[in-house]
Structures are given as C-alpha cells and as structure tokens.
Design an enzyme around this catalytic site. Structure first.
Site, short mmCIF file in Angstrom:
data_model
loop_
_atom_site.label_atom_id
_atom_site.label_comp_id
_atom_site.label_asym_id
_atom_site.label_seq_id
_atom_site.Cartn_x
_atom_site.Cartn_y
_atom_site.Cartn_z
N HIS A 76 0.83 -1.20 0.00
CA HIS A 76 0.00 0.00 0.00
C HIS A 76 0.87 1.26 0.00
O HIS A 76 0.54 2.26 -0.66
CB HIS A 76 -0.93 0.01 1.21
N HIS B 182 1.48 -3.56 9.15
CA HIS B 182 2.90 -3.53 8.86
C HIS B 182 3.65 -2.86 10.00
O HIS B 182 3.07 -2.19 10.85
CB HIS B 182 3.18 -2.77 7.55
#
Length: 256
Positions: free
Chosen positions: A166, A208
């Site tokens: 992303h 993440h």
C-alpha cells in the site's frame, strides 16, 4: 477493633478491584493479538558483533513503535471505534480498484493522450505489484502479531510484511498523478494527504511495521523514476502492434 477490621476489608476490596481492572485491561490489550502469536526475541549478548547489536536494537525500536501505533488493530483497541473508517482508507490504496480504474479508463479513453497516460499507469501498477511480491518472497518478514484478518484479506491473503505494498502504491500513484494529471496546488495537497493517510492506515491497523511503510514509500517514489525512463508512447505501442501483426501475417503466408 471493628474500625480496623472494616479498614482492612476495604483495603482488601480495593486491591481486588484494582487487580480485576488490571487483568481486564491486560485481557483487552492481548485480545488484539492473533492466537498462538509469539513475541519476537531481541535479546543481545556482549559477545555478538556491534553491527548485530545495533540491528537488534533498531528492530526492537521498530517493534515497540509499531505496537504503539496499532491503535485500530481490532475493535477492542484504543481507537477501535474508527476502525471501519481506517479500513475504508486502506481499501482506497488497494491494487484492485486502481488497476480496474486504469484499465477501464484506458479502454474508454476519448483521446490518445489520455489512453497513453492510463496505459503507463497500468504498467506502473503491474510493475509495482511484481516488485513488491518479489521482495516479500525474498525477505519473508512475518506480519505483526496484532494484525487482524478481515474480509478483504481473506480474498487477498498476505503472509509477509516487508515492504508495504500500500505504501509503495501510494507513493507511486501520488508522484504519477502530480506529474501527469494534477496541476493545481489544492489537488497536489489532496493527493499527498491521501498518500499519507493510506500509509498511516497500515500502521494504525497493525498491518505492517514502521520500517515496512518507510521503505515502501521510498521504493514507490523511486519506481516512478523507472516508469518515466521506460515510458511507452502511444505511437510506439502502435508501431509494436503493427509489427506484430505484420509478423503474424508473414508467418501465415509462409505456412500456406
């Protein structure tokens, strides 16, 4: 005597209440972790090289900061109430809507200039997808233990964390849009704000680590330089397609 007994009982009740609330908070914070998740070991020894000690110290800071930022990792987290909104921001940076929108605009484009831009955006998204997949397979860093699987992750299973796809896509698309389509200051601010929110959503949802997102942003920013160097013009594409058609016709004629 009755006063001392009452005071002892009240203190005992207060300590039990504090213990119960502490256990409840501990249970609430641990409920965001995946079942069977193990804490990473960052223990160091003085016999290890200084580089190894520094690396372990850096990874420990990365893990601590990532845990502190994962305030939307689940509904029971500190900011769990805004988790649906953060997930909406997360979906805006997914590859599926971007790739579908680029291909649709490419096929329905009214001008050759628009089709050329959408063609290169499609190629840039495919390049980003392949490079991120390759790096994830090479590094094989597991996702944070706080990560909670959702409906979207059921269809697009992600096992590895480094780098953040992303973040790379947000940086790549932001630089692409500002270079090719966006020409006003307000729109530039809007694009940069979107890219920042998408990257931040990866940390708030505990998808993440901080290093995954930072490296992803740098990687996506550099990827546009490669896309710009390998820019495919519409005339070049037509020449390639025409050459391919000529080769096919010649092979068919030779076969006859």
């Amino acid at each position: 005597m009755s006063t001392s007994v009452f005071r002892r009982n009240s203190c005992r009740g207060g300590s039990c209440g504090a213990r119960t609330s502490a256990e409840g908070n501990r249970r609430r914070s641990s409920s965001c972790f995946a079942p069977g998740a193990q804490a990473e070991d960052f223990s160091v020894s003085l016999n290890q090289p200084i580089v190894s000690i520094a690396l372990r110290f850096f990874l420990a800071i990365d893990l601590w900061l990532s845990k502190r930022l994962g305030v939307c990792s689940c509904e029971e987290a500190a900011w769990g109430s805004i988790r649906p909104l953060v997930r909406l921001v997360e979906f805006s940076g997914h590859v599926a809507p971007w790739l579908f929108g680029a291909v649709y605009t490419l096929l329905r484009g009214e001008t050759t200039e628009e089709q050329e831009i959408m063609l290169n955006l499609t190629l840039a998204l495919l390049l980003d997808l392949m490079m991120v997949r390759l790096l994830k397979r090479l590094v094989r860093r597991r996702m944070p233990a706080q990560n909670r699987s959702d409906i979207l992750s059921t269809f697009f299973v992600e096992k590895y964390s480094f780098p953040s796809g992303h973040a790379t896509r947000a940086a790549l698309c932001a630089r692409f849009l500002m270079a090719q389509l966006v020409d006003t200051y307000s729109m530039r601010v809007l694009v940069l704000g979107w890219a920042s929110l998408v990257s931040l959503s990866r940390l708030l949802l505990a998808r993440h680590y901080v290093t995954d997102v930072c490296f992803g942003l740098a990687m996506g920013y550099c990827q546009y330089g490669l896309v710009e160097q390998l820019w495919v013009s519409w005339d070049c594409l037509q020449d390639v397609l025409l050459l391919k058609a000529v080769v096919q016709v010649r092979s068919m004629w030779t076969g006859l």
